[in-house]
Structure formats: C-alpha cells, structure tokens
Design a protein around this motif. Structure first.
Motif, PDB file in Angstrom:
ATOM      1  N   HIS A 113      13.972  -5.397   5.330  1.00 20.28           N
ATOM      2  CA  HIS A 113      12.879  -5.130   4.381  1.00 20.28           C
ATOM      3  C   HIS A 113      11.508  -5.411   5.001  1.00 20.28           C
ATOM      4  CE1 HIS A 113      15.696  -5.281   0.719  1.00 20.28           C
ATOM      5  NE2 HIS A 113      15.053  -4.142   0.626  1.00 20.28           N
ATOM      6  N   PHE A 114      11.466  -6.383   5.890  1.00 23.41           N
ATOM      7  CA  PHE A 114      10.199  -6.723   6.567  1.00 23.41           C
ATOM      8  C   PHE A 114       9.715  -5.499   7.365  1.00 23.41           C
ATOM      9  CE2 PHE A 114       8.059  -8.440  10.392  1.00 23.41           C
ATOM     10  CZ  PHE A 114       7.062  -9.216   9.819  1.00 23.41           C
ATOM     11  N   LEU A 115      10.617  -4.942   8.177  1.00 22.75           N
ATOM     12  CA  LEU A 115      10.270  -3.762   8.973  1.00 22.75           C
ATOM     13  C   LEU A 115       9.920  -2.578   8.064  1.00 22.75           C
ATOM     14  CD1 LEU A 115      10.150  -2.059  11.587  1.00 22.75           C
ATOM     15  CD2 LEU A 115      12.645  -1.829  11.460  1.00 22.75           C
ATOM     16  N   TRP A 116      10.737  -2.352   7.081  1.00 23.04           N
ATOM     17  CA  TRP A 116      10.570  -1.259   6.090  1.00 23.04           C
ATOM     18  C   TRP A 116       9.183  -1.324   5.448  1.00 23.04           C
ATOM     19  CZ3 TRP A 116      12.824   3.048   4.300  1.00 23.04           C
ATOM     20  CH2 TRP A 116      12.844   3.374   2.949  1.00 23.04           C
ATOM     21  N   THR A 117       8.804  -2.531   5.033  1.00 23.41           N
ATOM     22  CA  THR A 117       7.520  -2.717   4.335  1.00 23.41           C
ATOM     23  C   THR A 117       6.347  -2.488   5.289  1.00 23.41           C
ATOM     24  OG1 THR A 117       8.613  -4.347   2.943  1.00 23.41           O
ATOM     25  CG2 THR A 117       6.217  -4.350   2.892  1.00 23.41           C
ATOM     26  N   LEU A 118       6.441  -3.042   6.501  1.00 24.57           N
ATOM     27  CA  LEU A 118       5.336  -2.851   7.449  1.00 24.57           C
ATOM     28  C   LEU A 118       5.158  -1.366   7.763  1.00 24.57           C
ATOM     29  CD1 LEU A 118       5.478  -5.774  10.044  1.00 24.57           C
ATOM     30  CD2 LEU A 118       4.366  -5.668   7.824  1.00 24.57           C
ATOM     31  N   LYS A 119       6.276  -0.646   7.900  1.00 26.22           N
ATOM     32  CA  LYS A 119       6.175   0.774   8.229  1.00 26.22           C
ATOM     33  C   LYS A 119       5.592   1.581   7.068  1.00 26.22           C
ATOM     34  CE  LYS A 119       8.558   3.049  11.010  1.00 26.22           C
ATOM     35  NZ  LYS A 119       8.879   3.472  12.364  1.00 26.22           N
ATOM     36  N   LEU A 120       5.896   1.163   5.815  1.00 26.67           N
ATOM     37  CA  LEU A 120       5.477   1.962   4.660  1.00 26.67           C
ATOM     38  C   LEU A 120       4.121   1.549   4.086  1.00 26.67           C
ATOM     39  CD1 LEU A 120       8.902   2.482   2.847  1.00 26.67           C
ATOM     40  CD2 LEU A 120       7.728   3.983   4.450  1.00 26.67           C
ATOM     41  N   LEU A 121       3.584   0.457   4.581  1.00 26.39           N
ATOM     42  CA  LEU A 121       2.300  -0.049   4.065  1.00 26.39           C
ATOM     43  C   LEU A 121       1.197   1.022   4.060  1.00 26.39           C
ATOM     44  CD1 LEU A 121       1.474  -2.676   2.800  1.00 26.39           C
ATOM     45  CD2 LEU A 121       0.945  -3.578   5.066  1.00 26.39           C
ATOM     46  N   PRO A 122       1.077   1.851   5.113  1.00 30.63           N
ATOM     47  CA  PRO A 122       0.023   2.881   5.083  1.00 30.63           C
ATOM     48  C   PRO A 122       0.148   3.823   3.879  1.00 30.63           C
ATOM     49  CG  PRO A 122       0.966   2.694   7.285  1.00 30.63           C
ATOM     50  CD  PRO A 122       1.797   1.828   6.396  1.00 30.63           C
ATOM     51  N   LEU A 123       1.387   4.093   3.427  1.00 28.81           N
ATOM     52  CA  LEU A 123       1.558   4.982   2.263  1.00 28.81           C
ATOM     53  C   LEU A 123       1.125   4.291   0.974  1.00 28.81           C
ATOM     54  CD1 LEU A 123       4.954   6.912   2.640  1.00 28.81           C
ATOM     55  CD2 LEU A 123       2.641   7.708   3.081  1.00 28.81           C
ATOM     56  N   LEU A 124       1.348   2.971   0.897  1.00 27.89           N
ATOM     57  CA  LEU A 124       0.919   2.222  -0.292  1.00 27.89           C
ATOM     58  C   LEU A 124      -0.605   2.139  -0.335  1.00 27.89           C
ATOM     59  CD1 LEU A 124       3.849  -0.067   0.127  1.00 27.89           C
ATOM     60  CD2 LEU A 124       3.190   0.602  -2.183  1.00 27.89           C
ATOM     61  N   LYS A 125      -1.208   2.055   0.840  1.00 26.11           N
ATOM     62  CA  LYS A 125      -2.678   1.991   0.896  1.00 26.11           C
ATOM     63  C   LYS A 125      -3.301   3.315   0.469  1.00 26.11           C
ATOM     64  CE  LYS A 125      -3.152  -1.863   4.040  1.00 26.11           C
ATOM     65  NZ  LYS A 125      -3.337  -2.353   5.397  1.00 26.11           N
ATOM     66  N   LYS A 126      -2.513   4.398   0.521  1.00 30.49           N
ATOM     67  CA  LYS A 126      -3.041   5.699   0.088  1.00 30.49           C
ATOM     68  C   LYS A 126      -2.919   5.884  -1.437  1.00 30.49           C
ATOM     69  CE  LYS A 126      -2.510   8.147   4.400  1.00 30.49           C
ATOM     70  NZ  LYS A 126      -1.481   8.857   5.155  1.00 30.49           N
ATOM     71  N   SER A 127      -2.255   4.959  -2.112  1.00 31.07           N
ATOM     72  CA  SER A 127      -2.177   5.023  -3.575  1.00 31.07           C
ATOM     73  C   SER A 127      -3.514   4.527  -4.139  1.00 31.07           C
ATOM     74  CB  SER A 127      -1.055   4.101  -4.045  1.00 31.07           C
ATOM     75  OG  SER A 127      -1.178   3.817  -5.409  1.00 31.07           O
ATOM     76  N   VAL A 128      -3.815   4.907  -5.374  1.00 37.46           N
ATOM     77  CA  VAL A 128      -5.034   4.368  -6.010  1.00 37.46           C
ATOM     78  C   VAL A 128      -4.862   2.851  -6.139  1.00 37.46           C
ATOM     79  CG1 VAL A 128      -6.449   4.384  -8.108  1.00 37.46           C
ATOM     80  CG2 VAL A 128      -5.430   6.515  -7.253  1.00 37.46           C
ATOM     81  N   GLN A 129      -3.663   2.439  -6.546  1.00 44.15           N
ATOM     82  CA  GLN A 129      -3.388   0.999  -6.641  1.00 44.15           C
ATOM     83  C   GLN A 129      -1.925   0.764  -6.288  1.00 44.15           C
ATOM     84  OE1 GLN A 129      -2.306  -1.637  -9.606  1.00 44.15           O
ATOM     85  NE2 GLN A 129      -2.486  -2.817  -7.713  1.00 44.15           N
ATOM     86  N   GLY A 130      -1.670   0.349  -5.050  1.00 48.25           N
ATOM     87  CA  GLY A 130      -0.299   0.159  -4.584  1.00 48.25           C
ATOM     88  C   GLY A 130       0.233  -1.226  -4.980  1.00 48.25           C
ATOM     89  N   ARG A 131       1.520  -1.259  -5.268  1.00 54.20           N
ATOM     90  CA  ARG A 131       2.133  -2.549  -5.628  1.00 54.20           C
ATOM     91  C   ARG A 131       3.449  -2.711  -4.855  1.00 54.20           C
ATOM     92  NH1 ARG A 131       1.251  -2.950 -12.268  1.00 54.20           N
ATOM     93  NH2 ARG A 131      -0.766  -1.871 -12.277  1.00 54.20           N
ATOM     94  N   ILE A 132       3.641  -3.895  -4.283  1.00 57.40           N
ATOM     95  CA  ILE A 132       4.906  -4.206  -3.616  1.00 57.40           C
ATOM     96  C   ILE A 132       5.576  -5.327  -4.415  1.00 57.40           C
ATOM     97  CG2 ILE A 132       6.022  -4.887  -1.455  1.00 57.40           C
ATOM     98  CD1 ILE A 132       3.421  -4.038  -0.012  1.00 57.40           C
ATOM     99  N   ILE A 133       6.844  -5.126  -4.727  1.00 53.74           N
ATOM    100  CA  ILE A 133       7.583  -6.112  -5.530  1.00 53.74           C
ATOM    101  C   ILE A 133       8.821  -6.538  -4.739  1.00 53.74           C
ATOM    102  CG2 ILE A 133       8.833  -6.477  -7.699  1.00 53.74           C
ATOM    103  CD1 ILE A 133       6.988  -4.236  -8.885  1.00 53.74           C
ATOM    104  N   HIS A 134       8.964  -7.853  -4.547  1.00 56.37           N
ATOM    105  CA  HIS A 134      10.071  -8.368  -3.739  1.00 56.37           C
ATOM    106  C   HIS A 134      11.061  -9.105  -4.653  1.00 56.37           C
ATOM    107  CE1 HIS A 134       7.389  -8.115  -0.086  1.00 56.37           C
ATOM    108  NE2 HIS A 134       6.479  -8.279  -1.030  1.00 56.37           N
ATOM    109  N   LEU A 135      12.349  -8.767  -4.518  1.00 57.28           N
ATOM    110  CA  LEU A 135      13.375  -9.499  -5.261  1.00 57.28           C
ATOM    111  C   LEU A 135      13.726 -10.761  -4.489  1.00 57.28           C
ATOM    112  CD1 LEU A 135      15.023  -8.496  -7.957  1.00 57.28           C
ATOM    113  CD2 LEU A 135      13.422  -6.917  -6.912  1.00 57.28           C
ATOM    114  N   SER A 136      13.181 -11.885  -4.977  1.00 55.38           N
ATOM    115  CA  SER A 136      13.550 -13.175  -4.411  1.00 55.38           C
ATOM    116  C   SER A 136      14.604 -13.772  -5.345  1.00 55.38           C
ATOM    117  CB  SER A 136      12.299 -14.058  -4.290  1.00 55.38           C
ATOM    118  OG  SER A 136      12.644 -15.332  -3.812  1.00 55.38           O
ATOM    119  N   SER A 137      14.675 -15.081  -5.440  1.00 53.83           N
ATOM    120  CA  SER A 137      15.674 -15.708  -6.318  1.00 53.83           C
ATOM    121  C   SER A 137      15.347 -17.185  -6.453  1.00 53.83           C
ATOM    122  CB  SER A 137      17.059 -15.562  -5.689  1.00 53.83           C
ATOM    123  OG  SER A 137      17.981 -16.402  -6.342  1.00 53.83           O
TER     124      SER A 137
END
Ligand SMILES: NC(=O)c1ccc[n+]([C@@H]2O[C@H](COP(=O)([O-])OP(=O)(O)OC[C@H]3O[C@@H](n4cnc5c(N)ncnc54)[C@H](OP(=O)(O)O)[C@@H]3O)[C@@H](O)[C@H]2O)c1
Length: 277
Positions: A113-137
């Motif tokens: 997920h760390f790699l996945w998120t770093l790679k996809l961050l540029p797409l979230l930055k292109k959203s008007v308001q990007g949100r990342i949600i992590h399932l912790s516990s």
C-alpha cells in the motif's frame, strides 16, 4: 457530481460493503482486487445496484512489481482520483513470505500500500479535493517498528497477533506522516479502526477461536458507513491526520503519534520501493 473512488480489496468484507454504499450513491468506484474471479462477481453484484460506474483493476499487494504494474495501469486510465481507500489486508496464522521475501503482514498490509499510494498521489493531487483513507486497527496498540523483522527470514519466533498489529501501526504511522507532508495541499490523509467486523479476515482462525471472536463482531455495513462519511462528507473535507473508530473511543497509541518514528519508517520503506517508483 460523481467522485472517482479507488478501493483496494473491494471483493469482500468491509471493502465490498463500502463499494456498495458508494455505488448506490452514484459514484464511480474502481475495485482493485487480487482474486479476479471474486472481483468479477462483486462487479456484477455492484452493477446490479444500477447507479454508479464500476471498474476493475487487478492488484496483488503480495508483489512490489505487480503493485507497480497495477498503479501504472491506473495512471494510464484515469486523469484523477478523488478518494483512495487502502483497505485490503490479511491475517496470517503462520509465518509467510511475499514474493519479495517480506513478512506477509508487513509486505501486503503495509509496504504494498505504501508503494501504491506514492505512485497514485499525483492522481489525487489532480482532484479538486483528494482524500486518502487507511484501514488501520485497534490492534496497532500491539505493534512495533522493527525493520530487521521486515524480511520474513528474520522472524524466527513468529507470533501472529503482534505481527498483524505492527502492520496496522505501520498503516497509521504512514497516514499520520502523509498528513503532515500534505498539510496545505488539496489532499488529506486519515485512518480508522473499523471495529471488530464479521468478514473473511478471521478465516484462518481455528473454528473454536472464530466462534468465540464472532460473538463480538459487527456487520461490515457499520465501518462502510463511517468510510463513506470520511470519503464524501463536507465535515471531513478539512480533517487531516485523524484516527476514527466505529466502536471504541478513537484512542491511538503514543507510538502511532511519534512523527520521528513515522519518518524513520517512511525512509526505510522508501528505500525498499524506490526502484518501482
Ligand atoms: N474485520 C475486522 O475485524 C477488522 C478489524 C480491524 C481492521 N480491519 C482491517 O480492515 C481491512 C479490511 O478487512 P476485512 O475485515 O474486510 O477483511 P476481508 O473480508 O478478509 O477482506 C480483505 C480483502 O483484502 C484482500 N487482499 C488480501 N490479500 C491481498 C493481496 N495480496 N492483494 C490484494 N488484495 C488482497 C482480499 O482479497 P482476496 O479475496 O483476493 O483474498 C479481500 O478483498 C483490513 O485492512 C483489515 O486489517 C479489519
């Protein structure tokens, strides 16, 4: 306006129920799943709800190369993502290896997920308001950050629960560090404990243990509702670096708030994935 929402592990449990809620609300949901057979079934089930668009991407978090490949596919296909829900996860009764030799909880629940998120961050930055949600516990309370144990072969005395707990601590530390890195940007990062949920997560437990655990389990619809609010509600638009919980008061451990530790984890993990970025 429909949002584009990418969910990992959306063919079962909390991920599937969350996808259902979001598709019913008319959003465009991308299911990022390992098991394509199960994922196709989930896609059909979701499409029968008759509202939001549903797409499917194959994602196996067990291999950094496959994660990178799947992320490249997403980058090619979409011009932005509004919400990324890092949900996929497992509990492994026995010591197990990822394709890259990492201990399975570390490799699948966190590092993939760390790699996945770093790679996809540029797409979230292109959203008007990007949100990342992590399932912790809540299990993150039992976790430790011990980089020498990231490789499976260094876990001579493997114990399941602290190992799972460590991956959930890693998810939370990553969420908190990302939140500080993203401060002032158009993207937020928040985490949650979904409660003790009746899902496939406990499939590896011995039957007698499962029966005992199942007495306290809540349905996946409860965390799905919380995740939907975190993904879409105006009230969550400005929240960043938060830890939410369905069942318990949302207390996170002192260790999970240690940004120095979070930075150390980030640096070590970055070194492990940098050739795939
Ligand atoms: N259930 C709980 O009580 C509870 C409590 C606290 C936190 N959580 C967290 O909530 C999240 C969702 O769990 P859940 O309860 O919904 O569990 P679940 O029903 O077992 O679903 C887990 C999902 O993760 C996927 N997954 C597992 N390994 C994968 C891999 N290598 N690559 C891609 N996807 C993979 C599974 O896909 P396959 O079908 O292909 O295996 C499945 O879709 C997890 O992060 C978990 O740690 C759950």
């Amino acid at each position: 306006m429909p949002k584009i929402i990418l969910i990992t592990g959306a063919n079962a449990g909390i991920g599937l129920k969350t996808a259902e809620e979001l598709v019913k609300a008319g959003h465009h949901v991308i299911l990022a799943c390992r098991n394509l057979g199960k994922a196709e079934q989930a896609k059909t089930q979701l499409e029968n709800l008759g509202t939001g668009q549903v797409d499917l991407i194959q994602l196996d978090l067990n291999s950094l190369e496959k994660v990178s490949h799947a992320a490249n596919e997403v980058l090619k296909k979409y011009d932005h993502i509004d919400v990324l829900i890092n949900n996929a996860g497992l509990i492994s009764k026995h010591l197990d290896y990822t394709e890259d030799g990492y201990e399975k909880h570390f490799g699948v629940n966190f590092l993939g997920h760390f790699l996945w998120t770093l790679k996809l961050l540029p797409l979230l930055k292109k959203s008007v308001q990007g949100r990342i949600i992590h399932l912790s516990s809540i299990a993150h309370w039992a976790g430790h950050i011990q980089p020498h144990k990231f490789l499976a072969e260094n876990n001579k005395h493997y114990i399941m629960f602290p190992s799972y707990g460590s991956s959930k601590l890693q998810n939370l530390l990553f969420s908190n560090l990302l939140a500080t890195q993203l401060e002032g940007s158009n993207v937020t990062s928040n985490a949650l404990h979904p409660g003790a949920v009746d899902s496939e997560l406990y499939r590896q437990l011995p039957k007698f243990q499962y029966i005992f655990v199942s007495l306290a389990l809540i349905p996946p619809s409860k965390p799905a509702n919380l995740i939907k609010r975190m993904a879409l509600d105006e009230g969550w638009a400005k929240k960043n670096g938060q830890y939410a919980s369905v069942q318990t008061p949302a207390f996170s451990s002192k260790k999970s708030k240690d940004l120095k530790l979070a930075q150390q984890l980030y640096d070590v993990s970055y070194d492990l994935v940098k050739t795939y970025l």
